[in-house]
Write an enzyme that holds these catalytic residues in place. Structure first.
Site, PDB file in Angstrom:
ATOM      1  N   TRP A 101      -0.057  -4.149   3.513  1.00  0.00           N
ATOM      2  CA  TRP A 101      -0.217  -3.257   4.675  1.00  0.00           C
ATOM      3  C   TRP A 101       0.707  -3.665   5.806  1.00  0.00           C
ATOM      4  CZ3 TRP A 101      -1.861   0.969   3.025  1.00  0.00           C
ATOM      5  CH2 TRP A 101      -2.897   1.067   2.110  1.00  0.00           C
ATOM      6  N   ASP A 171      -3.758  -4.645  13.170  1.00  0.00           N
ATOM      7  CA  ASP A 171      -4.454  -3.729  12.257  1.00  0.00           C
ATOM      8  C   ASP A 171      -5.720  -4.429  11.782  1.00  0.00           C
ATOM      9  OD1 ASP A 171      -5.379  -2.276  10.086  1.00  0.00           O
ATOM     10  OD2 ASP A 171      -3.470  -2.255   8.998  1.00  0.00           O
ATOM     11  N   LYS A 195     -13.170   1.579   5.923  1.00  0.00           N
ATOM     12  CA  LYS A 195     -13.493   0.303   5.308  1.00  0.00           C
ATOM     13  C   LYS A 195     -14.857  -0.203   5.788  1.00  0.00           C
ATOM     14  CE  LYS A 195      -9.450   0.655   3.579  1.00  0.00           C
ATOM     15  NZ  LYS A 195      -8.163   0.157   4.013  1.00  0.00           N
TER      16      LYS A 195
HETATM   17  C1  PLP Z   1      -6.753   0.662   3.923  1.00  0.00           C
HETATM   18  C2  PLP Z   1      -5.849   0.008   4.878  1.00  0.00           C
HETATM   19  C3  PLP Z   1      -4.770   0.689   5.466  1.00  0.00           C
HETATM   20  C4  PLP Z   1      -4.422   2.112   5.125  1.00  0.00           C
HETATM   21  O1  PLP Z   1      -5.361   2.986   5.594  1.00  0.00           O
HETATM   22  P1  PLP Z   1      -5.180   4.544   5.473  1.00  0.00           P
HETATM   23  O2  PLP Z   1      -6.253   5.057   6.363  1.00  0.00           O
HETATM   24  O3  PLP Z   1      -5.353   4.900   4.035  1.00  0.00           O
HETATM   25  O4  PLP Z   1      -3.824   4.893   5.961  1.00  0.00           O
HETATM   26  C5  PLP Z   1      -4.012   0.016   6.390  1.00  0.00           C
HETATM   27  N1  PLP Z   1      -4.270  -1.265   6.726  1.00  0.00           N
HETATM   28  C6  PLP Z   1      -5.286  -1.946   6.163  1.00  0.00           C
HETATM   29  C7  PLP Z   1      -5.534  -3.350   6.573  1.00  0.00           C
HETATM   30  C8  PLP Z   1      -6.099  -1.344   5.227  1.00  0.00           C
HETATM   31  O5  PLP Z   1      -7.112  -2.014   4.676  1.00  0.00           O
END
Ligand code: PLP
Length: 360
Positions: A101, A171, A195
């Site tokens: 990511w 993030d 998540k």
């Molecule tokens: C799942 C995830 C993403 C991507 O998320 P989307 O909503 O599918 O774009 C980005 N960063 C992390 C840490 C993730 O777990």
């Protein structure tokens, strides 16, 4: 009705209480005679929903007044572009690459300016967090970027990097609201909610006000300017209204559990059950350096791909879903987010012990 133990990395398990409440309110939300899904986002009822959601999130995370809370769309991945478009005034940003990511975010930023990879753990398939106490942070960096919990590899920054005074952007998709955070340490904290908080389609951005300006990169679409959404309290256009409503319920659920301190305690207890077993197992082992382990995503292997596949299959038959590791890593991964009950992890470990006895 029978519910499985869902160890999916995302979209992921939500509190049963929240799902039941949403079900009860599906046809008639609090006497409005309609579902939240059918409701104008300009209505009084919806205004209360989104305002309460924001207020509860502010309370849970202790968000200072000089930060805006934005409920946006496009998932966490949209932020990979939105961040450089809004923050890259000098067209320079530093990235710490600790997984797929962060790597994607780094590559996206390279489209808009000079993105520097100032640290990485790719040399050991992202199984650790590099020492970030004295990195070569660029003089003119507009920000330093991290992915705080690496969903795929199961590592977590337990200490934030020393950004040498630069704005930290993080993030937190897969560790959102899993433990207390000090918001003041960040310029931006953001995450996709699927998540740990709600349905896919909502991304929450907590951003310090001075970072919200008109001065974005040329060509930045109106919808991708933080200012557009900040000026309109996330109601510039139709927001992901139903998703935000569910997030709001999860915030209330977290408050009821005792807030982020209680979440942390609960999550530590769950993770310890699994990690302690992995540390003593003769068959299964964790893949991550111990001091960098995530409380949320726990990858493990047997060391034999066929046996891994057998485990995933038999686990599924026993009611433990989505234990297959990410397609880029293989093996297994148990995601044990806030809403995973402790008995889910206890029963998984029981099942692993049984599998070990049968296959060792
Ligand atoms: C799942 C995830 C993403 C991507 O998320 P989307 O909503 O599918 O774009 C980005 N960063 C992390 C840490 C993730 O777990």
């Amino acid at each position: 009705m029978s519910r499985v133990y869902n160890f999916s990395a995302g979209p992921a398990v939500l509190p049963e209480e929240v799902l039941k409440e949403a079900a009860d309110e599906m046809l008639d939300y609090k006497g409005t005679g309609m579902s939240v899904m059918e409701m104008s986002h300009r209505s009084k009822a919806y205004d209360t929903i989104i305002k309460e959601a924001e207020a509860d999130l502010r309370e849970i995370m202790n968000i200072p007044d000089n930060y805006k809370v934005l409920f946006l769309q496009g998932g966490a991945s949209q932020q990979f572009a939105m961040i450089p478009m809004n923050l890259m005034k000098n067209k320079v940003a530093d990235y710490i690459v600790t997984g797929q990511w962060a790597k994607k975010a780094f590559q996206e930023a390279s489209i808009y300016g000079k993105a520097n990879k100032i640290a990485s753990s790719e040399d050991e398939t992202f199984s650790y967090i590099p020492d970030c106490s004295d990195l070569p942070v660029s003089e003119d960096a507009d920000y330093v970027y991290i992915c705080e919990n690496n969903t795929i590899y199961g590592t977590k920054f337990h200490t934030l990097p020393n950004t040498k005074g630069k704005t930290l952007v993080s993030d937190v998709s897969s560790c959102f609201l899993s433990e207390p955070v000090d918001v003041t340490k960040y310029g931006i904290i953001y995450g996709g909610v699927q998540k740990n908080i709600g349905p896919a389609g909502v991304v929450i951005v907590i951003i310090r006000e001075d970072l919200i300006t008109e001065d974005t990169l040329p060509g930045t679409p109106t919808m991708l300017k933080y200012k557009t959404h900040a000026d309109n309290d996330s109601l510039y256009n139709t927001p992901p209204a139903y998703g935000i409503y569910i997030c709001g319920k999860v915030f209330k659920w977290i408050k009821k559990q005792g807030g982020l301190e209680a979440m942390k305690e609960h999550n530590e207890k769950k993770a310890a059950i699994l990690y302690n077993f992995l540390d003593e197992s003769k068959l299964f082992k964790g893949t991550v350096r111990k001091e960098d382990r995530s409380l949320m995503n726990v990858p493990f292997v047997t060391g034999d791909a066929e046996l891994d596949a057998k485990f995933v299959k038999e686990a599924k038959e026993a009611g433990f879903e989505n234990l297959k590791g990410h397609r880029t890593v293989g093996g297994m991964r148990a995601s044990i987010y806030n809403a995973m009950p402790i008995e889910g992890v206890e029963k998984l470990v029981e099942f692993m012990k049984k599998f070990e006895a049968e296959n060792c």
